[in-house]
Scaffold this motif. Structure first.
Motif: not given
Length: 273
Positions: A247-256
């Motif tokens: 997710a960091k490499l996509l410049d995004g965020t990941l939440t669970v």
């Protein structure tokens, strides 16, 4: 000066000398601690600066290992199972004993099951030809593959006005691995009856072009995501860590997000291209 006065003076000098030495040692120790803190801060800043490079190298090593293991399984174990099945079939065809025939059937059935599971493992390790196949088709195939392996229905929906082929091949790879890992966790731990993969555009965000949100739902047993990671094994925690790095490499965020008995949602949000 009397002998008593001399002794008092010597004691006082000794005390001052000890105090001075203690002060010097304390000052030196404080200096060392300060230097250690400064060096640690410098290294931390350097690590933060090089964080993306570190993640890229880590994931690159993981993918190379996946490729190597997949190839070795295909070239060795898979071929051995095929040869074993052929040998067992030949023996079965020559066998006339009813009891032995029954045992052969059980063995062959088990070997076919092993072959199917091994094929699934190889498929999970391998990367599809992302550059030549529409990404929507790739994700849909992944959902169908998940259903075939787990017998858990997997619905897939992507907003009609959203093109997934604007992502680069590298971005598609990271997105696919995140979805794949989320589905693997559903199969291994969720005890779900159904799961869904939903992709849509979210407008009204700070970024003028909005974001693309990818959600993987399941209706399984869930867990308290406000207090802990999934209460499973170390491999699951490692999987979530890998998803966060991608997710960091996509410049995004990941939440669970999850709660007991209501299922789990893995949400990936990526700036729209």
């Amino acid at each position: 000066m009397t002998e008593l006065d001399l002794q008092d003076l010597t004691s006082a000098l000794s005390l001052y000398t000890s105090f001075f030495i203690f002060l010097v040692v304390l000052t030196f120790a404080a200096f060392i601690i300060l230097m250690v803190i400064l060096i640690h801060n410098i290294k931390s800043r350097k690590k933060l600066k090089d964080n993306r490079q570190f993640i890229e190298e880590t994931i690159g090593i993981q993918e190379e290992e996946r490729r190597r293991i997949s190839q070795e399984l295909h070239d060795t174990v898979s071929q051995n199972i095929k040869a074993l099945l052929l040998s067992q079939k030949e023996l079965k065809d020559r066998c006339t004993d009813a009891n032995l025939l029954s045992e052969f059937e059980k063995i062959i059935s088990l070997e076919k099951k092993n072959q199917k599971e091994l094929r699934a493992i190889i498929q999970n390790l391998a990367v599809p030809a992302l550059a030549s196949i529409p990404f929507k088709t790739v994700i849909n195939d992944l959902c169908e593959q998940f259903y075939a392996q787990s017998e858990i229905p997997c619905k897939f929906f992507v907003a009609p006005d959203l093109s997934l082929d604007t992502f680069t091949t590298e971005q598609k790879h990271h997105i696919l691995r995140i979805i794949q890992e989320a589905l693997n966790n559903v199969r291994a731990h969720a005890k779900a009856e159904e799961t869904s993969v939903v992709i849509r555009r979210i407008s009204g965000q700070q970024k003028s072009s909005g974001v693309i949100r990818i959600m993987i739902f399941d209706d399984g047993q869930g867990f308290d995501s406000t207090n802990q990671l999934p209460p499973t094994d170390a491999s699951s925690h490692f999987g979530i860590s890998g998803m966060e790095m991608r997710a960091k490499l996509l410049d995004g965020t990941l939440t669970v997000n999850s709660s007991p008995d209501t299922g789990t949602e893995v949400r990936l949000e990526i700036p729209q291209q």
